[in-house]
Design an enzyme around this catalytic site. Structure first.
Site, PDB file in Angstrom:
ATOM      1  N   ARG A 178       9.643  24.197  60.349  1.00 23.09           N
ATOM      2  CA  ARG A 178       8.262  23.742  60.444  1.00 23.09           C
ATOM      3  C   ARG A 178       8.089  22.574  59.473  1.00 23.09           C
ATOM      4  O   ARG A 178       8.999  22.253  58.722  1.00 23.09           O
ATOM      5  CB  ARG A 178       7.326  24.892  60.086  1.00 23.09           C
ATOM      6  CG  ARG A 178       7.503  26.080  61.047  1.00 23.09           C
ATOM      7  CD  ARG A 178       6.359  27.068  60.910  1.00 23.09           C
ATOM      8  NE  ARG A 178       6.579  28.239  61.758  1.00 23.09           N
ATOM      9  CZ  ARG A 178       6.261  28.302  63.054  1.00 23.09           C
ATOM     10  NH1 ARG A 178       5.716  27.242  63.655  1.00 23.09           N
ATOM     11  NH2 ARG A 178       6.479  29.397  63.749  1.00 23.09           N
ATOM     12  N   THR A 214       6.451  18.053  54.542  1.00 25.56           N
ATOM     13  CA  THR A 214       5.377  17.181  54.054  1.00 25.56           C
ATOM     14  C   THR A 214       4.811  16.331  55.191  1.00 25.56           C
ATOM     15  O   THR A 214       4.015  15.448  54.941  1.00 25.56           O
ATOM     16  CB  THR A 214       5.907  16.249  52.955  1.00 25.56           C
ATOM     17  OG1 THR A 214       7.010  15.515  53.500  1.00 25.56           O
ATOM     18  CG2 THR A 214       6.397  17.048  51.764  1.00 25.56           C
ATOM     19  N   ASP A 225      10.354  16.227  47.768  1.00 25.18           N
ATOM     20  CA  ASP A 225      11.499  16.407  48.653  1.00 25.18           C
ATOM     21  C   ASP A 225      12.631  15.555  48.097  1.00 25.18           C
ATOM     22  O   ASP A 225      12.794  14.410  48.461  1.00 25.18           O
ATOM     23  CB  ASP A 225      11.095  15.967  50.071  1.00 25.18           C
ATOM     24  CG  ASP A 225      11.883  16.719  51.132  1.00 25.18           C
ATOM     25  OD1 ASP A 225      12.743  17.529  50.776  1.00 25.18           O
ATOM     26  OD2 ASP A 225      11.628  16.483  52.320  1.00 25.18           O
ATOM     27  N   SER A 272      19.030  21.610  52.052  1.00 25.81           N
ATOM     28  CA  SER A 272      18.171  22.226  53.055  1.00 25.81           C
ATOM     29  C   SER A 272      18.699  21.950  54.463  1.00 25.81           C
ATOM     30  O   SER A 272      18.902  22.855  55.263  1.00 25.81           O
ATOM     31  CB  SER A 272      16.751  21.677  52.888  1.00 25.81           C
ATOM     32  OG  SER A 272      15.950  22.009  53.987  1.00 25.81           O
TER      33      SER A 272
END
Lengths: 509, 509
Positions: B212, B215, B273, B281
């Site tokens: 999902r 930012t 991020d 990630s």
């Protein structure tokens, strides 16, 4: 969501406040019904940041959404903290809107990516922090970004300025206002009440305001609170100081450097205390409190906050240069941080140590007494109250003759009345497993142990230390005694003690 | 507190669970009565971290203390999140204890102070994060300490490994399993459904799992969810892939790199991020998903996530070296990040763009179509599915002849059924204030604008962009249209738009 707002109303309708009776510590939380008109019209979802307004007061709260008819559609529940901060009364209506965009967070993000923070950025961040606009995770990011030596001197000066300017500032008559502060890291070490009592007895003006604990088992305010009221408003503080020449109050009730109190709330669980944050925190409080001369005690030891000579020199230089930039006279003293000072760790236990010293009792911890006298002597000389070289004799005499004890009692009475610190219901000694010599003790682990026993939230909790470095102990001899008010905490501390090397006892034949 | 526990019981008594109906998002909260036996015996206070156990499941929750008889002394309220995670049922008893000491936080603290994180430290931290033992402020400190270029290559490799190993791993039959990922930062740009549809239509195995939004106003999973179910369990995912050769699922339901999902929850409000976090990630998800070949789209532009050539080169090298260390074939493609791709920003609006491209409609955004075809072509060549140089023609043909659209529909049907994405109730255009040429647009501000309108939480919310860079516009011509479901959000977005320079329109005579 299946509700649509009919077109028309310019703003969301106000909601009737309900006291939820939920203690979220200092975080502001609003509870809104999922199907209520405001949630729907404003598109709020759980953890939205919302602005609440009530009779001219406003704050930013975190939204928790409530299901299942527990709140009427036109009701909004408030956490205890939000209820108090808004000054809400039953039947009041609160206006709810989206929180404004947190523009200053872009400065924090730039800092994370290696850019400097200029004065305007720091003023913006600190202003938002003090106003309660930063959620805890944003505060954690700011603190982390500034930790680990990532703030330069100019940034630290500007951070200090921003923290002073966002709050109230006190001013005192007379050219010299003395102050004393320990940067901490050493459990116990509760010299401040002793120093203030001696200095005020010598005629120095020492309007001392202290913090609650950050990462230690007790702050001076926590300790003093077991003996007298410390949450003084400004008129009371002025009255105490004008009558007794000194006070021992909690700074948090005075809005001196209010951003610091918000930052500390997050620093504490993170157990994070960087040089820049430490210097800005300490000096902003001193500047805002109207001090002109501040004596800074920096304990150095392998498990203290300042670990070695290089760290000490760096911190000393930073304290001096930032103080100077703000027109504050600062003297930094290095002290022994290889072991705790005094016996108690925890608010009430440290208070008992302080009282033993002030009352001149034979069982008073000698190290605490000696250090308190030495610091008071240095402060009196630094402030020009006694000629150089005469401080130690003057300070020792004021203590020995009871003048300091009488002054301490008078300050406590002026603050609202002296009381005996309480004692814990549950106690358990930890015994030496073998005979030998105590060659090391870990201050951080001792502090952790006292915290697990409940300090500082539970005033009587903590531990009492029975040995000093270098001392010989026999098998079965108590090394410390845990004090707790609840079985769970006592068990928890005992479990940690069993698993952690708090003491090193070298076997001897 | 005035309650003392009578001596005796070894542990605290269990408490009967009550569903509070409070949505705290993913944070676990337990509500306990202040005067109840457990609060007293265990010495819990507000914001204590406590461990809850129920039928073999356990989690760490934050305590909120409840006053005034709202809960019986033997009751404990649970937030919706805690209720679900524990699998609680009415009448259940929950055991409550102090949370264990969070030892791995000392590694985070060391990182803040400039030390490297070794493999064991990262495994400990990531394990605790995945198990829900880190409060949000600790996660924020970890993310911040690792941001801003403070993780070296080896740390990033080990972080990736720790994130893979803490979760489930998939494996697929066949030597080649293709995957595609965009590092993001460019709003719109929803090429993944197009690429997967074309590649699967060409016979490549592409079991695509997506996140999902972090930012951005939407992630691929958010977009796909407006057209088909995406929260597939593992048996369903396997069935979809074995039937159709591909899927477009949400990775979060599969426990692939579960720590990532926890980290993202805090990254998102922080809008943080970092390179290392981004690489770990992305690649941990790909490795855990069983991919062998992954094509990585990195948009470069002044307001994209990757701003310039130097940043691109650094990120590309890091992606490649970390992928290689884990035996994953990675190809990094640089793409134009000077402006959004497609028209929509927000889950449903981007879905409409995707459908227009797949259905070959005349009004489909040409830039989105062209980029989708180019990426599909590169993936087919990289995976050896078509000879070098033939990818573009094959991909374009599969799209033009409807094979990709049929494949997309078949995948959606296999996932549980295709549905038309919804449309917003409220829309408002923003008009050019003067005539001229669009010379710049700020992707970050456009993304922020779409988020303020409600994306991605509100699926239909966001904005539709009507202009491209270099385009001439006349005064009064719509530059974009805001889409929202709630007046408050529309007002909020409009307010931000009025105050922020989203477009630069240079006046022309």
């Amino acid at each position: 969501m299946s509700c649509l707002m009919p077109g028309g109303p310019a703003g969301a309708p106000a909601l009737r406040v309900v006291r939820m009776g939920i203690d979220t510590s200092q975080e502001f939380v609003i509870y809104m019904p999922r199907e209520g008109p405001v949630c729907c019209a404003e598109g709020f979802t759980a953890l939205s940041r919302v602005e609440l307004r009530l009779r001219g007061r406003s704050l930013i709260a975190t939204l928790n959404v409530v299901d299942g008819g527990r709140l009427a559609p036109d009701e909004a529940g408030l956490s205890n903290s939000a209820w108090q901060a808004l000054g809400a009364r039953p039947g009041d209506d609160v206006d709810v809107a989206h929180a404004p965009v947190l523009e200053s967070m872009s400065r924090v993000r730039a800092k994370i990516y290696g850019h400097r923070l200029d004065a305007a950025s720091l003023a913006a961040i600190v202003g938002d922090v003090a106003a309660g606009r930063y959620p805890d995770v944003h505060i954690a990011a700011f603190l982390t970004a500034c930790a680990g030596g990532r703030m330069d001197v100019q940034e630290t000066i500007e951070l200090t300025r921003a923290m002073v300017e966002v709050g109230e500032c006190l001013a005192w008559p007379g050219a010299v206002t003395g102050d004393k502060h320990c940067v901490g890291g050493l459990p116990g070490n509760r010299t401040t009440p002793i120093v203030v009592a001696i200095a005020a007895a010598a005629g120095l003006v020492v309007p001392k305001t202290s913090s609650r604990a950050i990462t230690s088992p007790a702050g001076t305010a926590d300790v003093m609170e077991t003996m007298a009221p410390v949450a003084l408003d400004l008129p009371t503080l002025r009255r105490v100081v004008s009558r007794e020449g000194g006070c021992l109050a909690w700074g948090g009730a005075l809005a001196l450097s209010p951003a610091d109190d918000v930052l500390i709330r997050v620093e504490r669980p993170l157990d994070l205390d960087s040089d820049a944050q430490l210097v800005a925190s300490v000096l902003s409080k001193k500047i805002a409190a109207g001090s002109t001369h501040v004596l800074l005690d920096v304990p150095v030891g392998p498990t203290a906050k300042v670990r070695g000579e290089a760290d000490f020199v760096r911190l000393k230089a930073l304290l001096e240069v930032v103080a100077q930039a703000h027109g504050l006279h600062a003297r930094v003293l290095r002290s022994d941080g290889t072991q705790p000072v005094g016996r108690g760790m925890g608010p009430a236990l440290e208070a008992h140590d302080v009282l033993a010293v002030l009352q001149g009792r034979a069982d008073a911890p000698a190290d605490l007494r000696d250090k308190g006298v030495a610091l008071a002597a240095a402060l009196l000389e630094f402030c020009g109250r006694v000629p150089a070289g005469e401080g130690p004799a003057v300070a020792a005499r004021l203590l020995a003759q009871g003048a300091a004890w009488r002054k301490f009692l008078a300050i406590c009475e002026a603050q609202g009345g002296f009381r005996e610190p309480p004692r814990a219901a549950l106690r358990e000694p930890a015994l030496a497993q073998w005979s030998g010599r105590v060659t090391a003790m870990d201050s951080r682990r001792l502090a952790r142990l006292a915290a697990l026993a409940g300090a500082p939230n539970v005033a009587v909790a903590g531990l009492e230390l029975h040995v000093k470095l270098g001392q010989r102990v026999a098998v079965g001899q108590p090394l410390l005694t845990l004090h707790a008010q609840a079985r769970g905490e006592l068990d928890y501390a005992r479990q940690y003690l069993a698993a952690s090397a708090v003491f090193t006892v070298e076997r001897e034949e």
